[in-house]
Design a protein around this motif. Structure first.
Motif, mmCIF file in Angstrom:
data_model
loop_
_atom_site.group_PDB
_atom_site.id
_atom_site.type_symbol
_atom_site.label_atom_id
_atom_site.label_comp_id
_atom_site.label_asym_id
_atom_site.label_seq_id
_atom_site.Cartn_x
_atom_site.Cartn_y
_atom_site.Cartn_z
ATOM 1 N N VAL A 79 53.300 -4.229 -49.146
ATOM 2 C CA VAL A 79 52.099 -3.632 -48.441
ATOM 3 C C VAL A 79 51.035 -4.698 -48.737
ATOM 4 C CG1 VAL A 79 52.897 -1.343 -49.021
ATOM 5 C CG2 VAL A 79 51.595 -2.409 -50.472
ATOM 6 N N GLU A 80 51.388 -5.780 -49.445
ATOM 7 C CA GLU A 80 50.289 -6.864 -49.382
ATOM 8 C C GLU A 80 49.903 -7.457 -48.103
ATOM 9 O OE1 GLU A 80 50.930 -10.620 -51.174
ATOM 10 O OE2 GLU A 80 49.610 -10.242 -52.774
ATOM 11 N N SER A 81 50.927 -7.748 -47.312
ATOM 12 C CA SER A 81 50.791 -8.313 -45.975
ATOM 13 C C SER A 81 52.053 -7.995 -45.050
ATOM 14 C CB SER A 81 50.767 -9.655 -46.337
ATOM 15 O OG SER A 81 50.965 -10.699 -44.905
ATOM 16 N N ILE A 82 51.899 -8.051 -43.840
ATOM 17 C CA ILE A 82 53.008 -7.939 -42.938
ATOM 18 C C ILE A 82 53.835 -8.993 -43.167
ATOM 19 C CG2 ILE A 82 51.535 -6.591 -41.326
ATOM 20 C CD1 ILE A 82 51.403 -8.956 -39.456
ATOM 21 N N HIS A 83 53.431 -10.455 -43.574
ATOM 22 C CA HIS A 83 54.457 -11.385 -43.709
ATOM 23 C C HIS A 83 55.512 -10.875 -44.903
ATOM 24 C CE1 HIS A 83 52.721 -14.000 -41.039
ATOM 25 N NE2 HIS A 83 51.220 -13.942 -41.701
ATOM 26 N N HIS A 84 55.352 -10.164 -45.575
ATOM 27 C CA HIS A 84 56.132 -9.831 -46.893
ATOM 28 C C HIS A 84 56.930 -8.597 -46.562
ATOM 29 C CE1 HIS A 84 52.920 -11.588 -49.511
ATOM 30 N NE2 HIS A 84 53.593 -12.700 -48.956
ATOM 31 N N ALA A 85 56.710 -7.934 -45.336
ATOM 32 C CA ALA A 85 57.298 -6.424 -45.149
ATOM 33 C C ALA A 85 58.777 -6.896 -44.891
ATOM 34 C CB ALA A 85 56.774 -5.835 -44.022
ATOM 35 N N GLU A 86 59.230 -7.667 -44.072
ATOM 36 C CA GLU A 86 60.817 -8.049 -43.651
ATOM 37 C C GLU A 86 61.470 -8.484 -44.909
ATOM 38 O OE1 GLU A 86 64.174 -10.335 -42.490
ATOM 39 O OE2 GLU A 86 62.016 -10.969 -43.077
ATOM 40 N N PRO A 87 61.202 -9.476 -45.520
ATOM 41 C CA PRO A 87 61.713 -9.850 -46.510
ATOM 42 C C PRO A 87 62.127 -8.831 -47.624
ATOM 43 C CG PRO A 87 59.832 -11.008 -46.567
ATOM 44 C CD PRO A 87 59.917 -10.298 -45.299
ATOM 45 N N ALA A 88 61.028 -8.171 -47.873
ATOM 46 C CA ALA A 88 61.127 -7.127 -49.148
ATOM 47 C C ALA A 88 62.098 -5.991 -48.560
ATOM 48 C CB ALA A 88 59.914 -6.355 -49.364
ATOM 49 N N ALA A 89 61.977 -5.447 -47.232
ATOM 50 C CA ALA A 89 62.764 -4.611 -46.771
ATOM 51 C C ALA A 89 64.395 -5.091 -46.797
ATOM 52 C CB ALA A 89 62.622 -4.168 -45.395
ATOM 53 N N GLN A 90 64.429 -6.523 -46.430
ATOM 54 C CA GLN A 90 65.659 -7.316 -46.561
ATOM 55 C C GLN A 90 66.408 -7.098 -47.890
ATOM 56 O OE1 GLN A 90 65.885 -11.154 -45.044
ATOM 57 N NE2 GLN A 90 68.051 -10.836 -44.358
ATOM 58 N N MET A 91 65.547 -7.591 -48.931
ATOM 59 C CA MET A 91 66.141 -7.395 -50.153
ATOM 60 C C MET A 91 66.680 -6.128 -50.478
ATOM 61 S SD MET A 91 63.365 -10.259 -51.659
ATOM 62 C CE MET A 91 64.398 -10.632 -53.378
ATOM 63 N N CYS A 92 65.575 -4.989 -50.432
ATOM 64 C CA CYS A 92 66.063 -3.724 -50.600
ATOM 65 C C CYS A 92 67.337 -3.334 -49.979
ATOM 66 C CB CYS A 92 64.882 -2.816 -50.286
ATOM 67 S SG CYS A 92 63.483 -2.831 -51.100
ATOM 68 N N PHE A 93 67.456 -3.367 -48.794
ATOM 69 C CA PHE A 93 68.817 -3.160 -48.277
ATOM 70 C C PHE A 93 70.075 -3.945 -48.666
ATOM 71 C CE2 PHE A 93 71.873 -3.461 -44.630
ATOM 72 C CZ PHE A 93 72.180 -2.057 -44.428
ATOM 73 N N ALA A 94 69.650 -5.136 -49.307
ATOM 74 C CA ALA A 94 70.885 -5.819 -49.891
ATOM 75 C C ALA A 94 71.193 -5.225 -51.161
ATOM 76 C CB ALA A 94 70.443 -7.242 -50.087
ATOM 77 N N ILE A 95 70.313 -4.911 -51.956
ATOM 78 C CA ILE A 95 70.632 -3.914 -53.006
ATOM 79 C C ILE A 95 71.407 -2.705 -52.946
ATOM 80 C CG2 ILE A 95 69.703 -2.684 -55.093
ATOM 81 C CD1 ILE A 95 67.361 -5.036 -55.164
ATOM 82 N N ILE A 96 70.687 -1.858 -51.858
ATOM 83 C CA ILE A 96 71.534 -0.550 -51.295
ATOM 84 C C ILE A 96 72.803 -0.819 -51.128
ATOM 85 C CG2 ILE A 96 71.346 1.082 -49.426
ATOM 86 C CD1 ILE A 96 68.205 0.650 -49.479
#
Length: 318
Positions: A124-141
């Protein structure tokens, strides 16, 4: 900005400097609207005339997501799921994140919950971080045998929404930036989970759908709530937030309607009501009309419609 965590959830280590160690790459001197350079996810060949977020026609031959990748935490754009760069995290979290990406089942429940808090706060700090954060979360899932990380992630997303006026929409100096980043993060999570769901359905049928895909409905409801809030004052008069709404609906509006057609009908009705609001600008009014017509056109605008709306509502401005 300290990482938000609900009462009762403890986080080890000194994390007060977490947000200070990052700066949103490419955001200085740019508006939020200029940062939302994202296009819809690819559709089947019969949707080849569907208009992209920038107003151009989508290419049905594209195999990977047409959502243009945002910059990673370290400013690089070559991050892939399972091998994401983790050196952008504080030193005390780098090994933990790497372990989670490699084998989340080797971590305790508290460690997985801690990673969720760090990921969400970063996203939530920046839209630039939204995609990589989501991608990392999905990799863990994908690698997790249980559902601890997934449940914690969905709970955290709901908690951020519940506390949105304190944590996202009224943060000193942040304006609507964190709120827009949060919605973008939800859209990316939804996109990843729906993509995985389609793969499982093709391979194994409905009985093989994993829990991660089933839980996408929770994200659907959150995304609808966010979109409806944007259509209320004062957000409805904010061009950056309207462009965020435009991003969501031009990117995944068709999928959202498939998951909940009734909520989409309500959302379209809200857009019509907002359109006649005398306090909104002509540019916002035209963007809302575009979205109403996009829905009426089964999520694909023809070329004349595209040419009519593109010069006035594109966020890819120089």
């Amino acid at each position: 900005m300290e990482i938000y965590r609900p009462p009762g959830v403890r986080m080890s280590g000194d994390i007060s400097t977490f947000m200070k160690q990052f700066s949103a790459p490419g955001t200085n001197g740019h508006t939020v609207a200029n940062d939302l350079r994202l296009t819809p996810s690819p559709e089947p060949a019969h949707h080849k005339n569907k208009v992209q977020f920038h107003g151009s026609q989508s290419k049905s031959s594209e195999k990977k997501s047409a959502l243009k990748r945002s910059k990673s935490f370290t400013g690089r754009e070559d991050m892939t799921a399972g091998s994401a760069h983790t050196d952008g995290f504080p030193a005390e979290y780098q090994d933990l994140v790497k372990r989670a990406l490699h084998d989340p089942n080797s971590l305790t429940s508290l460690q997985l919950m801690e990673i969720v808090r760090v990921m969400c706060s970063k996203a939530v700090e920046s839209i630039h971080h939204a995609e990589p954060a989501a991608q990392m979360c999905f990799a863990i899932i994908e690698r997790e045998k249980g559902e601890t990380f997934l449940e914690s992630l969905l709970n955290s997303c709901r908690e951020w929404f519940s506390e949105r006026d304190k944590l996202l929409r009224s943060v000193s100096g942040a304006g609507s930036r964190r709120w827009i980043a949060y919605i973008t993060f939800l859209a990316w999570l939804y996109l990843w989970l729906k993509s995985r769901q389609r793969q499982i359905l093709v391979a194994n049928g409905p009985s093989g759908t994993p829990a991660a895909a089933d839980r996408s409905l929770s994200l659907v409801m959150l995304l609808y709530e966010c979109c409806e809030l944007i259509l209320q004052p004062p957000s409805v008069t904010c061009l950056a937030e309207i462009e965020c709404l435009r991003f969501v609906l031009t990117s995944i509006g068709q999928q959202l309607e498939q998951d909940s057609s009734q909520r989409m009908q309500h959302l379209v009705a809200h857009m019509r009501d907002a359109f006649i609001n005398p306090s909104i600008s002509a540019q916002i009014r035209k963007a809302l009309l575009e979205l109403v017509e996009l829905h009426a056109s089964k999520w694909q605008l023809d070329l004349p419609q595209s040419m009519y709306y593109f010069p006035y509502t594109s966020v890819d401005r120089k």
